[in-house]
Design a protein around this motif. Structure first.
Motif, PDB file in Angstrom:
ATOM      1  N   LEU A  20       0.835  -1.202   0.000  1.00 18.40           N
ATOM      2  CA  LEU A  20       0.000   0.000   0.000  1.00 18.40           C
ATOM      3  C   LEU A  20       0.872   1.256   0.000  1.00 18.40           C
ATOM      4  O   LEU A  20       0.569   2.238  -0.688  1.00 18.40           O
ATOM      5  N   LYS A  21       1.972   1.194   0.700  1.00 16.77           N
ATOM      6  CA  LYS A  21       2.882   2.340   0.731  1.00 16.77           C
ATOM      7  C   LYS A  21       3.461   2.610  -0.658  1.00 16.77           C
ATOM      8  O   LYS A  21       3.619   3.768  -1.067  1.00 16.77           O
ATOM      9  N   LYS A  22       3.780   1.522  -1.402  1.00 18.07           N
ATOM     10  CA  LYS A  22       4.323   1.707  -2.759  1.00 18.07           C
ATOM     11  C   LYS A  22       3.314   2.422  -3.640  1.00 18.07           C
ATOM     12  O   LYS A  22       3.672   3.269  -4.459  1.00 18.07           O
ATOM     13  N   ARG A  23       2.048   2.093  -3.458  1.00 21.43           N
ATOM     14  CA  ARG A  23       0.998   2.750  -4.241  1.00 21.43           C
ATOM     15  C   ARG A  23       0.930   4.234  -3.878  1.00 21.43           C
ATOM     16  O   ARG A  23       0.695   5.080  -4.747  1.00 21.43           O
ATOM     17  N   VAL A  24       1.114   4.543  -2.588  1.00 21.89           N
ATOM     18  CA  VAL A  24       1.119   5.947  -2.168  1.00 21.89           C
ATOM     19  C   VAL A  24       2.312   6.670  -2.788  1.00 21.89           C
ATOM     20  O   VAL A  24       2.178   7.807  -3.273  1.00 21.89           O
ATOM     21  N   ASP A  25       3.469   5.995  -2.792  1.00 22.93           N
ATOM     22  CA  ASP A  25       4.660   6.607  -3.405  1.00 22.93           C
ATOM     23  C   ASP A  25       4.429   6.876  -4.885  1.00 22.93           C
ATOM     24  O   ASP A  25       4.830   7.930  -5.415  1.00 22.93           O
ATOM     25  N   LYS A  26       3.821   5.902  -5.589  1.00 21.85           N
ATOM     26  CA  LYS A  26       3.549   6.062  -7.020  1.00 21.85           C
ATOM     27  C   LYS A  26       2.606   7.229  -7.259  1.00 21.85           C
ATOM     28  O   LYS A  26       2.799   8.039  -8.183  1.00 21.85           O
ATOM     29  N   LEU A  27       1.545   7.305  -6.423  1.00 25.97           N
ATOM     30  CA  LEU A  27       0.593   8.409  -6.564  1.00 25.97           C
ATOM     31  C   LEU A  27       1.301   9.741  -6.349  1.00 25.97           C
ATOM     32  O   LEU A  27       1.015  10.730  -7.050  1.00 25.97           O
ATOM     33  N   GLN A  28       2.215   9.747  -5.417  1.00 26.21           N
ATOM     34  CA  GLN A  28       2.939  10.984  -5.165  1.00 26.21           C
ATOM     35  C   GLN A  28       3.771  11.390  -6.382  1.00 26.21           C
ATOM     36  O   GLN A  28       3.823  12.565  -6.749  1.00 26.21           O
ATOM     37  N   ILE A  30      -5.853  25.057 -10.534  1.00 24.89           N
ATOM     38  CA  ILE A  30      -5.831  23.871  -9.675  1.00 24.89           C
ATOM     39  C   ILE A  30      -5.532  24.348  -8.250  1.00 24.89           C
ATOM     40  O   ILE A  30      -4.538  25.037  -8.017  1.00 24.89           O
ATOM     41  N   ASP A  31      -6.412  24.000  -7.266  1.00 20.83           N
ATOM     42  CA  ASP A  31      -6.187  24.395  -5.874  1.00 20.83           C
ATOM     43  C   ASP A  31      -4.942  23.722  -5.321  1.00 20.83           C
ATOM     44  O   ASP A  31      -4.724  22.521  -5.546  1.00 20.83           O
ATOM     45  N   ALA A  32      -4.151  24.514  -4.590  1.00 28.48           N
ATOM     46  CA  ALA A  32      -2.943  23.956  -3.979  1.00 28.48           C
ATOM     47  C   ALA A  32      -3.328  23.001  -2.853  1.00 28.48           C
ATOM     48  O   ALA A  32      -4.296  23.217  -2.130  1.00 28.48           O
ATOM     49  N   ILE A  33      -2.591  21.929  -2.713  1.00 31.68           N
ATOM     50  CA  ILE A  33      -2.829  20.967  -1.637  1.00 31.68           C
ATOM     51  C   ILE A  33      -1.510  20.652  -0.960  1.00 31.68           C
ATOM     52  O   ILE A  33      -0.439  20.793  -1.566  1.00 31.68           O
ATOM     53  N   PRO A  34      -1.556  20.235   0.340  1.00 27.02           N
ATOM     54  CA  PRO A  34      -0.311  19.904   1.069  1.00 27.02           C
ATOM     55  C   PRO A  34       0.240  18.543   0.638  1.00 27.02           C
ATOM     56  O   PRO A  34      -0.131  17.504   1.174  1.00 27.02           O
ATOM     57  N   PHE A  35       1.129  18.554  -0.339  1.00 28.68           N
ATOM     58  CA  PHE A  35       1.684  17.286  -0.846  1.00 28.68           C
ATOM     59  C   PHE A  35       2.490  16.530   0.200  1.00 28.68           C
ATOM     60  O   PHE A  35       2.641  15.315   0.115  1.00 28.68           O
ATOM     61  N   ASP A  36       3.014  17.285   1.222  1.00 27.27           N
ATOM     62  CA  ASP A  36       3.834  16.593   2.219  1.00 27.27           C
ATOM     63  C   ASP A  36       3.010  15.598   3.028  1.00 27.27           C
ATOM     64  O   ASP A  36       3.556  14.736   3.725  1.00 27.27           O
ATOM     65  N   ASN A  37       1.664  15.726   2.938  1.00 25.27           N
ATOM     66  CA  ASN A  37       0.817  14.736   3.619  1.00 25.27           C
ATOM     67  C   ASN A  37       1.066  13.329   3.089  1.00 25.27           C
ATOM     68  O   ASN A  37       0.987  12.338   3.822  1.00 25.27           O
ATOM     69  N   LEU A  38       1.340  13.255   1.778  1.00 27.44           N
ATOM     70  CA  LEU A  38       1.600  11.937   1.186  1.00 27.44           C
ATOM     71  C   LEU A  38       2.885  11.342   1.749  1.00 27.44           C
ATOM     72  O   LEU A  38       2.965  10.133   2.011  1.00 27.44           O
ATOM     73  N   ASP A  39       3.884  12.205   1.954  1.00 31.70           N
ATOM     74  CA  ASP A  39       5.124  11.741   2.585  1.00 31.70           C
ATOM     75  C   ASP A  39       4.836  11.213   3.982  1.00 31.70           C
ATOM     76  O   ASP A  39       5.328  10.150   4.391  1.00 31.70           O
ATOM     77  N   ARG A  40       4.055  12.002   4.732  1.00 32.16           N
ATOM     78  CA  ARG A  40       3.760  11.607   6.105  1.00 32.16           C
ATOM     79  C   ARG A  40       2.987  10.296   6.152  1.00 32.16           C
ATOM     80  O   ARG A  40       3.255   9.424   6.986  1.00 32.16           O
ATOM     81  N   ILE A  41       2.001  10.155   5.248  1.00 36.13           N
ATOM     82  CA  ILE A  41       1.204   8.926   5.224  1.00 36.13           C
ATOM     83  C   ILE A  41       2.081   7.727   4.869  1.00 36.13           C
ATOM     84  O   ILE A  41       1.959   6.643   5.447  1.00 36.13           O
ATOM     85  N   ALA A  42       2.975   7.946   3.919  1.00 35.64           N
ATOM     86  CA  ALA A  42       3.883   6.855   3.535  1.00 35.64           C
ATOM     87  C   ALA A  42       4.762   6.440   4.709  1.00 35.64           C
ATOM     88  O   ALA A  42       4.989   5.246   4.954  1.00 35.64           O
ATOM     89  N   MET A  43       5.228   7.436   5.441  1.00 31.39           N
ATOM     90  CA  MET A  43       6.057   7.144   6.610  1.00 31.39           C
ATOM     91  C   MET A  43       5.242   6.410   7.685  1.00 31.39           C
ATOM     92  O   MET A  43       5.742   5.493   8.337  1.00 31.39           O
ATOM     93  N   GLU A  44       3.990   6.846   7.868  1.00 27.53           N
ATOM     94  CA  GLU A  44       3.133   6.173   8.846  1.00 27.53           C
ATOM     95  C   GLU A  44       2.913   4.707   8.465  1.00 27.53           C
ATOM     96  O   GLU A  44       2.922   3.813   9.331  1.00 27.53           O
ATOM     97  N   LEU A  45       2.706   4.468   7.156  1.00 25.84           N
ATOM     98  CA  LEU A  45       2.490   3.097   6.696  1.00 25.84           C
ATOM     99  C   LEU A  45       3.721   2.242   6.959  1.00 25.84           C
ATOM    100  O   LEU A  45       3.620   1.078   7.387  1.00 25.84           O
ATOM    101  N   GLU A  46       4.875   2.824   6.696  1.00 22.04           N
ATOM    102  CA  GLU A  46       6.106   2.081   6.946  1.00 22.04           C
ATOM    103  C   GLU A  46       6.264   1.783   8.440  1.00 22.04           C
ATOM    104  O   GLU A  46       6.662   0.689   8.835  1.00 22.04           O
TER     105      GLU A  46
END
Length: 887
Positions: free
Chosen positions: A298-306, A491-507
């Motif tokens: 699941l983390k790999k999928r998050v990384d790919k999406l990022q 395109i509305d700006a979004i906090p992309f660092d959330n994806l990093d944090r989620i990936a770290m949480e998954l790990e």
């Protein structure tokens, strides 16, 4: 140092402010009531932050020198000279003045309702006397001036120049007046205790018992009001958890920050606990390694999406938008230039560099000038006959025209190349935009669902972002097709660092799950679950915890208050001060005073005794076989008890060794007649060494003072306070009417008669009234003549003596009887107010007849005085033996 001075010094230096305020009230007020106790309680509670903000406590006024009569801030010899009533003192008219003798004895006599008490109350208040129960009120029958009662007291300090001291009711009196000692019937120092025993309590020493009693009352109320919080116990919080131990350790020192910190529970904490419980549950059911691998996938999928999101963000950025707009602009411009250009070579032109950059700029500038200014709306170059060169302004010759055509062809050929380049750039941009792969929400539903579980708001933002990105991509592609500049969707700006944090949480979760394969780690996770659960329960109990700790803090403040109500130190200090007060000198002084007041027939002794908060000196009969049953209240009359109180006052005054004035207000009220004379003699003697002021309504006592001052050759100033009409407070020098001698009465009657001769002609009604009043006084004078002249003071009203030796002067003839009867009958006829007198509307005798009636009285007195010595000789001779004839 006197007992009272020691007490004031102790209260000033050793007592807490609110305790000293209470001591001040006990020494300066006649009563300390419930309102005083409430104020003192409020001061104590406010001192320990337990006050009521809506009803703040009064500021403590600690006892200090100058607050109490007899304990001045500085010892000075004060001479009282006069007192002026300024306003609002009972019914006494404003501006009324009462004068005092500068030395010796000043006696102020006044009957009930005369205004005497008003003057006395002001003086006692100004001198800080304890008697403060009686308020000083304005006249109830008139409209008074605004404000409190006011007066002005004229004094001399240490024989200096006269000073005027202003006094206002309710304000702190001038401390210099506390040099004056005040005694009245309510300030007696001999008291009757609950055992019905008479005890001597040095003046001011009652404060120890009173203060101790007050502190005990306050303590009881504080103990009742003190919170008693029940210790917190929660069965749903295991004893093994830190939360349970923390609850057990709560105290009044626990801060609100501590409670906030230990009961803090956020949404993230709730989520973490859910995940933790799920991991524990999964670890108990599934293989932890497989679960960990599933989460890493699941983390790999998050990384790919990022990666995709980053590519989208870069490929559709504002910079890319600007590149696209510029490319469209360039292509448009090139195509336009190509439509007006043609191709021709410039290699054989006369000047070097033709066709290069600088030359092209020059050509374009000439072209712009020609089209815009020189030959508007004509195609450049203009080669018509008589046309001029737009650069040199000279006519174009044939060679020049051919050259300009070649230039034109050349420029058209360059523009064609620009168009081709612009097409290539735009095509490349289009290809890059089309190559961006933007997934739909369905393609990454599992990831978006996972994100939604963790950060719901971010998941929604991400879905919206993908939609906006697709719309922007299509819009940008369409612009490359239409070769048209347009506005693209944002395109509305979004906090992309959330994806990093989620990936770290998954790990991290994967790693935590892998740990559950270790039994020790799993046990630690279960312990953590219990701690988190307990912490969550603490959060739910936060209000109860806050309330409990607040109650502990309030209880601690009450403990601090209660600690200050301990009577031990007060009791010890009281015993120490009072033990020192019973000196041999005081015993001797008291014996001397009792002897001077003729109470020496009772052999009294001072014996120390005590109880909580007090040390008294019990008076007992010397030689009494059963002192427990021989209470002095069973033996002494009320007058004797009062005399003892005066004796104690004077004994203490002896030891004070000051010469300041003393003030007595009705000192012989209810005294036995035998002590009236002795008190008068003692006070007249005291007036030989200091200024003594006496307010009295006892005419017998006044006469005794008059006699004793004369016998002792003491200075004497007499003032009579009386009503004038309906107005009290009028001060007149000398004795009152009822105490005047016959001689003074006759003089007074003549003075009165001189005041209204004109009324006979101008106001006959008023004349009749005044003449009727004068005949009433004339009748009373005839009565005084019988006492003083006819019977030669054998028996006098207001005295207790019968002087039988004065009978040697007395004889009553028929003519005496006839004269007295006729004159008193005439007075009764014409006097005003007698039940047998004529009505007021019947005219009284003329002035000359009244003068004659007064003259008859005067002549009668003279005739009696003239014959009294002859009568005395005859009477004395009658007592001698007869001498017979001899030889």
């Amino acid at each position: 140092m006197s007992t009272l001075e020691s007490i004031v010094e102790w209260a000033e230096k050793d007592l807490i402010a609110w305790q000293s305020d209470a001591a001040r009230r006990f020494l300066t007020q006649d009563e300390v009531g419930e309102s005083d106790k409430l104020q003192i309680m409020a001061m104590l509670k406010e001192r320990h932050s337990l006050g009521d903000p809506e009803n703040p406590a009064p500021k403590p006024q600690p006892l200090k020198k100058g607050h109490v009569s007899g304990v001045p801030q500085t010892h000075s010899t004060v001479t009282l000279k006069a007192m002026r009533i300024d306003c609002n003192v009972n019914a006494i008219p404003n501006g009324s003045i009462l004068k005092f003798g500068h030395e010796g004895l000043s006696v102020i006599y006044g009957e009930n309702g005369s205004g005497k008490s008003g003057y006395a109350r002001v003086l006692k208040r100004a001198c800080s006397a304890r008697d403060s129960k009686e308020s000083i009120l304005p006249n109830a029958f008139t409209i008074s001036s605004p404000g409190q009662a006011k007066a002005c007291i004229k004094v001399s300090i240490d024989n200096g120049p006269d000073q005027k001291i202003d006094w206002e009711y309710g304000q702190d009196p001038n401390p210099v007046l506390s040099n004056i000692c005040v005694f009245d019937s309510k300030c007696a120092r001999v008291i009757v205790n609950e055992s019905n025993e008479i005890t001597y309590l040095p003046y001011g020493a009652h404060v120890f018992e009173a203060l101790a009693s007050l502190l005990q009352d306050v303590r009881r109320e504080l103990e009742v009001s003190k919170p008693k919080p029940k210790k917190l116990e929660y069965l749903d919080i295991p004893d093994s958890t830190y939360a349970s131990k923390w609850i057990a350790g709560l105290s009044n020192t626990t801060s609100t920050d501590d409670i906030d910190r230990y009961t803090n529970w956020l949404d993230n904490d709730e989520k973490y606990l859910i995940e933790l419980k799920k991991r524990v549950s999964d670890a108990e059911v599934h293989d932890p390694q497989q679960l960990a691998q599933r989460i890493r996938n699941l983390k790999k999928r998050v990384d790919k999406l990022q990666e995709i999101i980053i590519a989208v963000d870069t490929g559709l950025s504002e910079n890319k938008e600007q590149e696209l707009q510029i490319a469209i602009e360039n292509l448009t411009a090139s195509e336009k230039a190509l439509s007006i250009a043609s191709q021709e070579s410039l290699a054989n032109e006369p000047l070097h560099g033709a066709g290069e950059g600088a030359w092209q700029k020059l050509f374009n500038a000439a072209k712009s000038y020609s089209i815009e200014k020189a030959y508007q709306d004509q195609e450049f170059p203009v080669l018509e006959e008589n046309s001029l060169c737009v650069l040199c302004m000279q006519p174009l010759l044939e060679d020049a025209k051919k050259r300009m055509l070649r230039f034109k062809i050349f420029m058209e050929t360059t523009t064609k190349r620009d168009v081709e380049v612009a097409h290539e750039i735009l095509g490349s941009l289009k290809k890059g935009i089309e190559s961006i792969i933007i997934p739909t929400s369905d393609e990454y539903k599992d990831i978006l669902d996972e994100i939604h579980n963790r950060v719901p708001q971010f998941a929604n933002q991400l879905k919206e972002y993908l939609k906006q990105a697709i719309n922007r991509q299509l819009s940008m592609i369409q612009a490359t097709i239409n070769i048209q500049i347009q506005t693209f969707p944002d395109i509305d700006a979004i906090p992309f660092d959330n994806l990093d944090r989620i990936a770290m949480e998954l790990e991290r979760e994967a790693q935590e799950i892998e740990k559950t394969s270790d039994p020790v780690a799993l046990a630690n996770m279960k312990t953590e679950c219990n701690e988190k659960d307990a912490r969550r329960l603490l959060n739910k109990k936060k209000k109860e915890i806050l309330d409990y700790v607040e109650q502990l803090k309030i209880a601690r403040k009450y403990d601090a208050c209660i600690a200050e109500t301990d009577t031990k130190e007060i009791t010890l200090k009281g015993k120490k001060i009072l033990s020192k007060s019973l000196t041999p000198m005081l015993r001797q002084a008291l014996r001397e005073e009792l002897m001077a007041l003729k109470i020496s027939n009772l052999q009294l002794n001072l014996k120390p005794t005590g109880s909580k908060g007090e040390t008294l000196h019990r008076m007992e009969l010397v030689g009494c076989r059963n002192p427990q049953k021989a209470n002095l209240t069973d033996i002494l009359s009320e007058g004797e008890q009062h005399v003892i109180a005066i004796a104690v006052f004077l004994a203490e005054l002896q030891l004070a060794k000051t010469q300041s004035p003393i003030v007595f207000d009705d000192p012989v009220c209810s005294l036995d007649h035998i002590y009236r004379e002795k008190i008068a003699q003692r006070l007249a003697k005291e007036a030989k060494t200091r200024q003594v002021l006496i307010f009295t309504h006892d005419i017998a006592f006044l006469l005794e003072l008059n006699i004793k001052a004369g016998e002792l050759q003491a200075c004497l100033h007499l003032q009579t306070i009386q009503k004038m009409g309906n107005l009290p407070g009028n001060s007149m020098g000398g004795l009152p009417w009822h105490a005047m001698s016959v001689k003074n009465r006759i003089s007074y009657l003549n003075t009165l008669l001189d005041e209204f001769p004109s009324l006979y002609k101008t106001d006959l009604h008023q004349y009749n009234k005044k003449a009727g009043e004068l005949y009433g006084l004339l009748r009373e004078t005839w009565e005084a003549v019988i006492e003083e002249v006819l019977f030669q003071r054998t028996i006098l009203r207001h005295t207790s003596q019968i002087k039988t030796n004065q009978l040697s002067y007395v004889i009553v003839t028929n003519e005496d009887y006839r004269t007295i009867d006729m004159e008193m009958s005439k007075c009764s006829k014409w006097m005003y107010g007698h039940d047998k007198s004529n009505a007021i509307d019947m005219n009284r005798p003329i002035i000359e007849e009244i003068q004659n009636d007064i003259g008859i009285l005067d002549n009668f007195v003279k005739s009696i005085n003239k014959r009294k010595d002859e009568i005395r000789q005859i009477r004395l001779a009658s007592l001698k033996p007869k001498i017979p004839a001899i030889g």
